[in-house]
Design an enzyme around this catalytic site. Structure first.
Site, PDB file in Angstrom:
ATOM      1  N   SER A 122       0.808  -1.222   0.000  1.00 32.26           N
ATOM      2  CA  SER A 122       0.000   0.000   0.000  1.00 32.26           C
ATOM      3  C   SER A 122       0.842   1.273   0.000  1.00 32.26           C
ATOM      4  O   SER A 122       0.290   2.375   0.022  1.00 32.26           O
ATOM      5  CB  SER A 122      -0.916   0.011   1.220  1.00 32.26           C
ATOM      6  OG  SER A 122      -0.178   0.143   2.411  1.00 32.26           O
ATOM      7  N   THR A 168      -1.771   2.589   2.939  1.00 36.24           N
ATOM      8  CA  THR A 168      -1.226   3.919   3.274  1.00 36.24           C
ATOM      9  C   THR A 168      -0.568   3.841   4.644  1.00 36.24           C
ATOM     10  O   THR A 168      -0.937   3.002   5.467  1.00 36.24           O
ATOM     11  CB  THR A 168      -2.325   5.006   3.359  1.00 36.24           C
ATOM     12  OG1 THR A 168      -2.992   5.112   2.110  1.00 36.24           O
ATOM     13  CG2 THR A 168      -1.809   6.377   3.769  1.00 36.24           C
ATOM     14  N   THR A 191       1.615   6.938   0.410  1.00 36.28           N
ATOM     15  CA  THR A 191       0.765   5.846  -0.088  1.00 36.28           C
ATOM     16  C   THR A 191       0.987   5.570  -1.565  1.00 36.28           C
ATOM     17  O   THR A 191       1.426   6.454  -2.305  1.00 36.28           O
ATOM     18  CB  THR A 191      -0.718   6.228   0.122  1.00 36.28           C
ATOM     19  OG1 THR A 191      -1.544   5.109  -0.191  1.00 36.28           O
ATOM     20  CG2 THR A 191      -1.148   7.383  -0.761  1.00 36.28           C
ATOM     21  N   ARG A 237      -5.280   9.339 -10.802  1.00 34.47           N
ATOM     22  CA  ARG A 237      -6.126   9.559  -9.621  1.00 34.47           C
ATOM     23  C   ARG A 237      -5.243   9.966  -8.425  1.00 34.47           C
ATOM     24  O   ARG A 237      -4.233   9.338  -8.143  1.00 34.47           O
ATOM     25  CB  ARG A 237      -6.891   8.285  -9.299  1.00 34.47           C
ATOM     26  CG  ARG A 237      -7.767   8.358  -8.014  1.00 34.47           C
ATOM     27  CD  ARG A 237      -7.049   7.796  -6.815  1.00 34.47           C
ATOM     28  NE  ARG A 237      -7.921   7.657  -5.640  1.00 34.47           N
ATOM     29  CZ  ARG A 237      -7.486   7.369  -4.417  1.00 34.47           C
ATOM     30  NH1 ARG A 237      -6.202   7.186  -4.189  1.00 34.47           N
ATOM     31  NH2 ARG A 237      -8.328   7.245  -3.413  1.00 34.47           N
ATOM     32  N   VAL A 238      -5.647  11.027  -7.761  1.00 32.57           N
ATOM     33  CA  VAL A 238      -4.936  11.462  -6.562  1.00 32.57           C
ATOM     34  C   VAL A 238      -5.897  11.328  -5.393  1.00 32.57           C
ATOM     35  O   VAL A 238      -7.046  11.758  -5.478  1.00 32.57           O
ATOM     36  CB  VAL A 238      -4.455  12.925  -6.714  1.00 32.57           C
ATOM     37  CG1 VAL A 238      -3.909  13.457  -5.404  1.00 32.57           C
ATOM     38  CG2 VAL A 238      -3.390  13.005  -7.808  1.00 32.57           C
ATOM     39  N   GLY A 239      -5.422  10.722  -4.317  1.00 27.62           N
ATOM     40  CA  GLY A 239      -6.272  10.545  -3.135  1.00 27.62           C
ATOM     41  C   GLY A 239      -6.103  11.682  -2.151  1.00 27.62           C
ATOM     42  O   GLY A 239      -5.691  12.800  -2.501  1.00 27.62           O
ATOM     43  N   ASP A 240      -6.407  11.392  -0.909  1.00 31.37           N
ATOM     44  CA  ASP A 240      -6.337  12.414   0.143  1.00 31.37           C
ATOM     45  C   ASP A 240      -4.927  12.620   0.685  1.00 31.37           C
ATOM     46  O   ASP A 240      -4.608  13.692   1.205  1.00 31.37           O
ATOM     47  CB  ASP A 240      -7.255  12.006   1.305  1.00 31.37           C
ATOM     48  CG  ASP A 240      -6.848  10.654   1.902  1.00 31.37           C
ATOM     49  OD1 ASP A 240      -6.457   9.742   1.127  1.00 31.37           O
ATOM     50  OD2 ASP A 240      -6.905  10.502   3.134  1.00 31.37           O
ATOM     51  N   THR A 274      -5.901   6.925   6.870  1.00 28.23           N
ATOM     52  CA  THR A 274      -5.734   5.871   5.870  1.00 28.23           C
ATOM     53  C   THR A 274      -7.128   5.374   5.510  1.00 28.23           C
ATOM     54  O   THR A 274      -8.058   5.473   6.313  1.00 28.23           O
ATOM     55  CB  THR A 274      -4.906   4.692   6.415  1.00 28.23           C
ATOM     56  OG1 THR A 274      -5.587   4.127   7.543  1.00 28.23           O
ATOM     57  CG2 THR A 274      -3.513   5.119   6.857  1.00 28.23           C
ATOM     58  N   GLY A 275      -7.251   4.842   4.310  1.00 27.69           N
ATOM     59  CA  GLY A 275      -8.554   4.334   3.887  1.00 27.69           C
ATOM     60  C   GLY A 275      -9.052   5.094   2.676  1.00 27.69           C
ATOM     61  O   GLY A 275      -8.264   5.680   1.930  1.00 27.69           O
ATOM     62  N   GLY A 299      -9.731   7.576   0.342  1.00 26.68           N
ATOM     63  CA  GLY A 299      -9.311   8.972   0.278  1.00 26.68           C
ATOM     64  C   GLY A 299     -10.384   9.906  -0.216  1.00 26.68           C
ATOM     65  O   GLY A 299     -10.457  11.069   0.204  1.00 26.68           O
TER      66      GLY A 299
HETATM   67  N1  GLY Z   1      -6.034   7.181   1.666  1.00 27.93           N
HETATM   68  C1  GLY Z   1      -5.257   6.778   0.580  1.00 27.93           C
HETATM   69  C2  GLY Z   1      -5.908   6.976  -0.710  1.00 27.93           C
HETATM   70  O1  GLY Z   1      -7.125   6.939  -0.805  1.00 27.93           O
HETATM   71  O2  GLY Z   1      -5.213   7.147  -1.684  1.00 27.93           O
END
Ligand code: GLY
Length: 366
Positions: free
Chosen positions: A98, A216, A234, A244-247, A267-268, A270
């Protein structure tokens, strides 16, 4: 100013001065009462500089990271340097699918990494998103903070910046991650031209990744002066759309620290944090008097309430997981999770260990 004098400040004047006051010290119980806030979890006055409890907390995959960061802080290291050194262990670990090297790739089979850092004492931040070929995005994020006038670099620009600073480029897709991705691709659609291999040709492990993981690592640390820093790094949602960009690299969503109040990281899923700006909101809830646990659970409740129907199970609960790791200026801390059982990692004067997260919903064993 001692805490007793703060109590006597009239409400109107207190509110007018609140920004300045917060820059100097966090709200006390009495001052928070004066501001009409929930203070049920407010604890005792803060220690003096030099006497704050050293703590490092992390997601469950960061047990060694917390130990490494804690030892660095005890030796007098900066809290951000310490947290980055901690998460580098996980970025380098091919077995963590991850984060960093060995992270699961996007839908095209390419590993794209996101990371951010935030330094409490200076309130500076740096981040990179959709970065390819560099296994320690947290180090690049820290350089963005230290050696540019920007906060976030993405994609090719982030890679160019890393190259300029001498980072080595390498293929981050391990054989294990490639096999997991390949099985996902082959078994995705019965009508496309990929054919799912028979079970006897499959490494049994690849099937365990069929439910798309969002790993993450977040790590936050506090030193004896009460200075707090944190980082989140992450490979993001497995098999995500390219780009794609997460949080994790978004300040306020995947991590946040206010050195006068505390920190929060996640984590989780995003997307839920991007839609709710969860981590800065959690820190604001702590500023208002909530304990780390209450602040984290409140964010989870809001996210659950805001979730769209396609992301709910038959009982209306979110069908995704999300966790927060919160550290308050007074040393209180918590891990909270949408679904339990779940745990987080911590190192402090009592040692290195996992502790259970407070959870909103419990999975029932079938
Ligand atoms: N929290 C990590 C992501 O969604 O990329």
């Amino acid at each position: 100013m001692n805490r007793t004098t703060e109590v006597s400040v009239p409400r109107r004047r207190f509110l007018a001065n609140v920004t300045g006051a917060l820059a100097a010290v966090p709200l006390t119980i009495a001052a928070a009462h004066a501001a009409g806030e929930d203070t049920t979890s407010r604890s005792a006055p803060l220690p003096r500089p030099g006497q704050f409890p050293v703590r490092v907390i992390s997601s469950a995959n960061g047990l060694d990271a917390t130990r490494t960061a804690y030892e660095a802080i005890l030796k007098g290291g900066d809290t951000l340097d310490a947290c980055v050194a901690g998460v580098n262990l996980v970025e380098d670990d091919p077995n963590d699918t991850s984060v960093g090297y060995g992270g699961l790739p996007n839908e095209d089979g390419i590993v794209e990494l996101d990371a951010a850092v935030m330094h409490g004492p200076t309130h500076q931040a740096g981040a990179v998103a959709a970065l390819q070929n560099i296994k320690n995005p947290s180090k690049v994020a820290k350089l963005v903070m230290e050696q540019t006038d920007h906060v976030l670099l993405v994609g090719e620009g982030a890679l160019k910046f890393a190259r300029a600073h001498g980072f080595k480029e390498e293929d981050l897709l391990t054989e294990r991650a490639r096999k997991i991705w390949l099985y996902w691709r082959q078994s995705r659609d019965k009508d496309d031209d990929w054919i799912e291999p028979p079970d006897e040709l499959l490494d049994p492990e690849v099937k365990t990744f069929f439910k798309r993981p969002t790993g993450t690592i977040h790590c936050a640390g506090m030193n004896t002066n009460g200075d707090i820093s944190c980082t989140t790094t992450t490979s993001g949602l497995a098999f995500k759309l390219a780009g794609r960009v997460g949080d994790s690299p978004i300040i306020g969503a995947g991590l946040y620290v206010d050195n006068a109040v505390g920190s929060s990281g996640s984590t989780g899923r995003g997307e839920a944090n991007l839609q709710n700006l969860s981590c800065s909101t959690a820190v604001e809830l702590m500023r208002g008097g909530r304990s780390p646990k209450e602040a984290g659970l409140e964010i989870l409740r809001r996210i659950a309430a805001n979730s769209v129907n396609r992301l709910r199970d038959k009982d209306g609960r979110p069908n995704f997981d999300l966790s927060f790791y919160l550290l308050a200026k007074n040393g209180d801390y918590a891990g909270v999770s949408m679904w339990g059982p779940a745990k987080f990692a911590i190192t402090d004067e009592k040692g290195t260990r996992h502790e259970p997260c407070a959870v909103l919903f419990e999975r029932v064993a079938k």
